[in-house]
Enzyme design. Structure first.
Site, short mmCIF file in Angstrom:
data_model
loop_
_atom_site.label_atom_id
_atom_site.label_comp_id
_atom_site.label_asym_id
_atom_site.label_seq_id
_atom_site.Cartn_x
_atom_site.Cartn_y
_atom_site.Cartn_z
N ARG A 57 0.79 -1.22 0.00
CA ARG A 57 0.00 0.00 0.00
C ARG A 57 0.84 1.28 0.00
O ARG A 57 0.57 2.21 -0.77
CB ARG A 57 -0.93 0.05 1.24
N THR A 58 1.82 1.35 0.88
CA THR A 58 2.53 2.63 1.03
C THR A 58 3.27 2.97 -0.26
O THR A 58 3.17 4.09 -0.78
CB THR A 58 3.50 2.56 2.22
N LYS A 86 26.45 -4.35 -2.03
CA LYS A 86 27.91 -4.31 -2.13
C LYS A 86 28.53 -3.57 -0.94
O LYS A 86 29.72 -3.30 -0.92
CB LYS A 86 28.33 -3.60 -3.43
N ARG A 107 11.40 3.63 3.32
CA ARG A 107 10.99 2.67 4.35
C ARG A 107 12.21 1.83 4.68
O ARG A 107 12.89 1.33 3.78
CB ARG A 107 9.86 1.77 3.86
N HIS A 135 5.16 5.78 11.52
CA HIS A 135 4.64 5.67 10.14
C HIS A 135 3.69 6.87 9.98
O HIS A 135 2.47 6.73 9.93
CB HIS A 135 3.90 4.34 10.00
N1 CP Z 1 -0.20 0.08 5.81
C1 CP Z 1 1.00 -0.23 5.27
O1 CP Z 1 2.04 0.33 5.62
O2 CP Z 1 0.94 -1.22 4.33
P1 CP Z 1 2.17 -1.75 3.47
O3 CP Z 1 3.12 -2.42 4.43
O4 CP Z 1 1.59 -2.70 2.47
O5 CP Z 1 2.82 -0.56 2.84
#
Ligand code: CP
Length: 307
Positions: A57-58, A86, A107, A135
């Site tokens: 999603r993100t 590397k 991320r 988040h």
């Molecule tokens: N909600 C969320 O962070 O989903 P993903 O891990 O799929 O990005």
């Protein structure tokens, strides 16, 4: 507030008026998209998505958001195909990627990685999740979803359920909800309680209750925010096995819920919400997924300075 060039690392860096402003811009963009279709605000701009951890999603909603703003996207969805393999440092990766792009989404499994990236980069950096820490963009879309469903956040009774220890979405969300007049129920197994430093901060601002009792708490709630047990963050598999499957939200558990109860989940889910709940009016989690696009459009447009 000048948003151009701003990093989005932790919900703690935001005031309530910052949050409300992002939600307003997202609402305007959602309307504009409905009326006009794809927009052109970010024409010529490039988003770099650096995902050192899995995501559906993100990553995809940020990409969708950038395309809907008329911009372009580069990036990777796993570090295994990059020069990190590397031995390249995170700082060097960031200093490289900023030569190719105008905004970076990152991320990373390490807490603090996004902050480090922001310190190194001259361009805006947006945290898409750093370890168990934060988040913030998920929190903004969660608040947007609640506002859309109820028309307000103030006055609601909200339950956060599941892995409150390792779940970064609930850490950011609880901190943001403390700006509002809400009552919060923290429902988790003993082993997965919300970290003490967050609890102490929350207690100074709002009424909170900690409990292990899901069924007894459900009738009081307007919103139940369910989370997955974050298996990948447990230092010890034995500890995970002790809490695995602690809760499942299903029709039986919901029999005493308010008709107006709305259930949210940042997703992915494993078994903590039974699919039979999906067809009820309670299920808000796919609308929540949708909210990712206008909210992330707002964040991209604001930090790029094109809105
Ligand atoms: N909600 C969320 O962070 O989903 P993903 O891990 O799929 O990005």
């Amino acid at each position: 507030m000048n948003w151009k060039g701003r990093d989005v690392i932790s919900i703690r860096d935001f005031s309530k008026s910052d949050i409300e402003f992002v939600l307003k811009v997202a609402e305007r963009l959602e309307e504009e998209l409905k009326e006009k279709g794809p927009l052109e605000y970010a024409r010529g701009k490039i988003l770099a998505t650096l995902f050192f951890e899995p995501s559906t999603r993100t990553r995809l909603s940020f990409e969708s958001a950038m395309h809907r703003l008329g911009g372009s996207v580069i990036g990777f969805s796993s570090a295994s195909s990059t020069s990190v393999k590397k031995g390249e440092s995170l700082a060097d990766t960031i200093k490289t990627v900023e030569q190719y792009s105008d905004v970076i989404i990152i991320r990373h499994p390490m807490e603090g990685a996004a902050r480090l990236a922001a310190e190194v980069a001259e361009i805006p950096v947006i945290n898409a999740g750093d370890g168990s820490n934060q988040h913030p963009t998920q929190t903004l879309l969660d608040l947007y979803t609640i506002k859309h469903a109820f028309g307000r956040i103030d006055g609601l009774t909200i339950g956060l359920l599941g892995d409150l220890k390792y779940g970064r979405t609930v850490h950011s969300l609880a901190e943001a909800l403390a700006f509002y007049d809400v009552e919060l129920y923290l429902i988790s197994p003993e082993l997965l309680r919300m970290p003490r430093h967050i609890i102490e901060e929350l207690r100074e601002k709002i009424t909170i209750h900690e409990t292990t009792d899901l069924e007894g708490t459900i009738p009081k709630l307007d919103v139940l925010y369910v989370t997955r047990i974050q298996r990948e963050r447990f230092p010890d598999e034995e500890e995970y096995l002790r809490v695995k499957g602690s809760y499942q939200v299903n029709l039986e558990v919901l029999k005493n819920a308010k008709e107006s109860l709305r259930i949210m989940h940042p997703l992915p889910r494993v078994d903590e919400i039974h699919p039979e709940v999906d067809r009820t009016e309670h299920a808000l989690y796919f609308r929540q997924v949708f909210s990712g696009v206008p909210v992330r459009m707002a964040l991209l447009g604001l930090t790029l300075g094109v809105l």
